[in-house]
Design a protein around this motif. Structure first.
Motif, PDB file in Angstrom:
ATOM      1  N   SER A   1       0.769  -1.203   0.061  1.00 15.92           N
ATOM      2  CA  SER A   1      -0.209  -0.008   0.015  1.00 15.92           C
ATOM      3  C   SER A   1       0.850   1.181   0.104  1.00 15.92           C
ATOM      4  O   SER A   1       0.263   2.500  -0.454  1.00 15.92           O
ATOM      5  N   ILE A   2       1.991   1.269   0.564  1.00 15.49           N
ATOM      6  CA  ILE A   2       3.053   2.471   0.667  1.00 15.49           C
ATOM      7  C   ILE A   2       4.073   2.261  -0.447  1.00 15.49           C
ATOM      8  O   ILE A   2       5.030   3.256  -0.468  1.00 15.49           O
ATOM      9  N   ARG A   3       4.201   1.249  -1.310  1.00 14.43           N
ATOM     10  CA  ARG A   3       5.197   1.400  -2.304  1.00 14.43           C
ATOM     11  C   ARG A   3       5.126   2.496  -3.200  1.00 14.43           C
ATOM     12  O   ARG A   3       3.862   2.796  -3.529  1.00 14.43           O
ATOM     13  N   LYS A   4       6.311   3.075  -3.949  1.00 14.30           N
ATOM     14  CA  LYS A   4       6.320   3.677  -5.025  1.00 14.30           C
ATOM     15  C   LYS A   4       6.443   3.195  -6.374  1.00 14.30           C
ATOM     16  O   LYS A   4       7.106   2.127  -6.190  1.00 14.30           O
ATOM     17  N   GLN A   5       5.763   3.472  -7.418  1.00 14.95           N
ATOM     18  CA  GLN A   5       6.032   2.850  -8.592  1.00 14.95           C
ATOM     19  C   GLN A   5       6.666   3.755  -9.619  1.00 14.95           C
ATOM     20  O   GLN A   5       6.086   5.115  -9.706  1.00 14.95           O
ATOM     21  N   THR A   6       7.635   3.559 -10.444  1.00 16.37           N
ATOM     22  CA  THR A   6       8.539   4.380 -11.245  1.00 16.37           C
ATOM     23  C   THR A   6       8.074   3.806 -12.689  1.00 16.37           C
ATOM     24  O   THR A   6       8.656   4.367 -13.625  1.00 16.37           O
ATOM     25  N   GLN A   7       7.500   2.638 -12.879  1.00 17.95           N
ATOM     26  CA  GLN A   7       7.410   2.238 -14.282  1.00 17.95           C
ATOM     27  C   GLN A   7       6.204   2.891 -15.038  1.00 17.95           C
ATOM     28  O   GLN A   7       5.520   3.541 -14.560  1.00 17.95           O
ATOM     29  N   LYS A   8       6.585   2.793 -16.298  1.00 15.05           N
ATOM     30  CA  LYS A   8       5.841   3.526 -17.401  1.00 15.05           C
ATOM     31  C   LYS A   8       4.903   2.418 -18.087  1.00 15.05           C
ATOM     32  O   LYS A   8       5.532   1.253 -18.573  1.00 15.05           O
ATOM     33  N   TRP A   9       3.880   2.561 -18.271  1.00 12.07           N
ATOM     34  CA  TRP A   9       2.761   1.734 -18.933  1.00 12.07           C
ATOM     35  C   TRP A   9       2.629   1.900 -20.424  1.00 12.07           C
ATOM     36  O   TRP A   9       2.340   3.078 -21.111  1.00 12.07           O
ATOM     37  N   ASP A  10       2.861   0.904 -21.199  1.00 10.12           N
ATOM     38  CA  ASP A  10       2.907   0.910 -22.522  1.00 10.12           C
ATOM     39  C   ASP A  10       1.370   0.735 -23.112  1.00 10.12           C
ATOM     40  O   ASP A  10       0.899  -0.639 -22.795  1.00 10.12           O
ATOM     41  N   ALA A  11       0.624   1.587 -23.494  1.00  9.47           N
ATOM     42  CA  ALA A  11      -0.438   1.594 -24.005  1.00  9.47           C
ATOM     43  C   ALA A  11      -1.025   0.882 -25.307  1.00  9.47           C
ATOM     44  O   ALA A  11      -2.185   0.871 -25.694  1.00  9.47           O
ATOM     45  N   SER A  12       0.088   0.477 -26.030  1.00  5.12           N
ATOM     46  CA  SER A  12      -0.183  -0.030 -27.397  1.00  5.12           C
ATOM     47  C   SER A  12      -1.048  -1.356 -27.179  1.00  5.12           C
ATOM     48  O   SER A  12      -0.975  -2.053 -26.116  1.00  5.12           O
ATOM     49  N   LYS A  13      -1.701  -1.832 -28.411  1.00  7.35           N
ATOM     50  CA  LYS A  13      -2.352  -3.058 -28.203  1.00  7.35           C
ATOM     51  C   LYS A  13      -1.750  -4.163 -27.975  1.00  7.35           C
ATOM     52  O   LYS A  13      -2.304  -5.396 -27.581  1.00  7.35           O
ATOM     53  N   THR A  14      -0.523  -4.195 -28.770  1.00 11.89           N
ATOM     54  CA  THR A  14       0.175  -5.534 -28.884  1.00 11.89           C
ATOM     55  C   THR A  14       1.177  -5.430 -27.895  1.00 11.89           C
ATOM     56  O   THR A  14       2.057  -4.649 -27.640  1.00 11.89           O
ATOM     57  N   VAL A  15       1.142  -6.538 -26.990  1.00  6.97           N
ATOM     58  CA  VAL A  15       1.821  -6.860 -25.869  1.00  6.97           C
ATOM     59  C   VAL A  15       3.127  -7.565 -26.217  1.00  6.97           C
ATOM     60  O   VAL A  15       2.996  -8.907 -26.668  1.00  6.97           O
ATOM     61  N   SER A  16       4.298  -7.255 -26.286  1.00  7.06           N
ATOM     62  CA  SER A  16       5.514  -8.126 -26.675  1.00  7.06           C
ATOM     63  C   SER A  16       6.353  -8.050 -25.647  1.00  7.06           C
ATOM     64  O   SER A  16       7.295  -9.091 -25.516  1.00  7.06           O
ATOM     65  N   ASN A  17       6.428  -7.309 -24.568  1.00  7.18           N
ATOM     66  CA  ASN A  17       7.313  -7.423 -23.573  1.00  7.18           C
ATOM     67  C   ASN A  17       6.305  -6.985 -22.150  1.00  7.18           C
ATOM     68  O   ASN A  17       5.466  -6.080 -21.995  1.00  7.18           O
ATOM     69  N   VAL A  18       6.561  -7.834 -21.015  1.00  6.32           N
ATOM     70  CA  VAL A  18       6.141  -7.662 -19.859  1.00  6.32           C
ATOM     71  C   VAL A  18       7.011  -7.502 -18.806  1.00  6.32           C
ATOM     72  O   VAL A  18       8.259  -8.266 -18.751  1.00  6.32           O
ATOM     73  N   GLN A  19       6.515  -6.645 -17.588  1.00  4.94           N
ATOM     74  CA  GLN A  19       7.507  -6.906 -16.248  1.00  4.94           C
ATOM     75  C   GLN A  19       6.244  -7.070 -15.093  1.00  4.94           C
ATOM     76  O   GLN A  19       5.325  -6.460 -15.297  1.00  4.94           O
TER      77      GLN A  19
END
Length: 247
Positions: free
Chosen positions: A120-138
């Motif tokens: 609940s208190i963690r910070k997130q620095t990741q950016k979300w890729d909004a493209s329809k084709t998902v080729s990479n995940v984390q």
């Protein structure tokens, strides 16, 4: 200076454990009562807010005794109030011996409740890729895979298991609305998520290859289709984050 430091240490020891560490200096008892109650109630307040399910399984005397023992005997390494819950989990795991009235799942339940707070208190620095084709995940920085021997997500005053079960796998996660929740997952899904978490810049093709190699008993196409379904579900729940390789 030595005498002053010695007095300080005696004062601290008395505040933490007044029954066994008397303070022999001439201080008005009313003032000492205020200090004792203030410090102890602060610690107990953090424990009560961080572990409400665990507390509900104890009567007031038992919970006060547990909080007092933690306060008196554990040397906290962090000066931050937000880390008190983490210190309590470490205390239960490494120092505390279960008493007859303690539930057998006590340590696992405490860890589960702490994980909810930590997420609940963690910070997130990741950016979300909004493209329809998902080729990479984390793995989302706001998600953690955990495993327990007891169904800690179901425990309450009305349900307290007395024997361990088969391994329980959960993902504790927080979404973009800052809602913390859990998802019950299978061992295979846990393995997949941990594979993603342990391999940065992981493409779907690489994930397919790694999972096929780790599951030789299954048909390759079956594994690929299973991965596709799991990844789509985990992205929808914001447990996995799609990203652009250009980042």
């Amino acid at each position: 200076m030595y005498d002053f430091q010695k007095t300080q240490l005696e004062f601290i020891e008395h505040i933490k454990d007044p029954d066994n560490k008397p303070f022999k200096h001439p201080v008005e008892s009313r003032r000492m009562d205020i200090y004792r109650d203030l410090f102890f109630n602060n610690i107990k307040g953090f424990l009560s807010s961080g572990f409400p399910v665990l507390e509900s399984l104890y009567n007031e005397e038992q919970w006060n005794s547990l909080a007092r023992q933690f306060f008196a005997t554990h040397d906290c390494r962090s000066p931050y109030f937000t880390d008190i819950s983490k210190e309590f989990v470490e205390y239960l795991s490494n120092e505390y011996e279960l008493q007859a009235h303690d539930p057998i799942f006590m340590k696992e339940l405490a860890h589960y409740e702490w994980m909810e707070l930590a997420v609940s208190i963690r910070k997130q620095t990741q950016k979300w890729d909004a493209s329809k084709t998902v080729s990479n995940v984390q793995m989302s920085q706001l998600a953690s895979v955990v495993s327990y021997q007891f169904p800690v997500h179901q425990i309450s005053q009305d349900y307290q298991p007395t024997e361990p079960s088969e391994a329980i796998y959960l993902v504790i996660h927080r979404d973009s609305d800052d809602k913390v929740d859990f998802t019950l997952i299978t061992a295979m899904t846990a393995h997949l998520l941990l594979t993603i978490e342990n391999n940065e810049q992981l493409s779907i093709d690489s994930l397919n290859t790694m999972m096929i190699e780790s599951l030789p008993q299954l048909d390759a196409e079956q594994v690929i289709q299973g991965i596709k379904q799991i990844v789509e579900q985990m992205i929808a729940q914001e447990i996995l984050v799609p990203y652009s390789i250009s980042e």
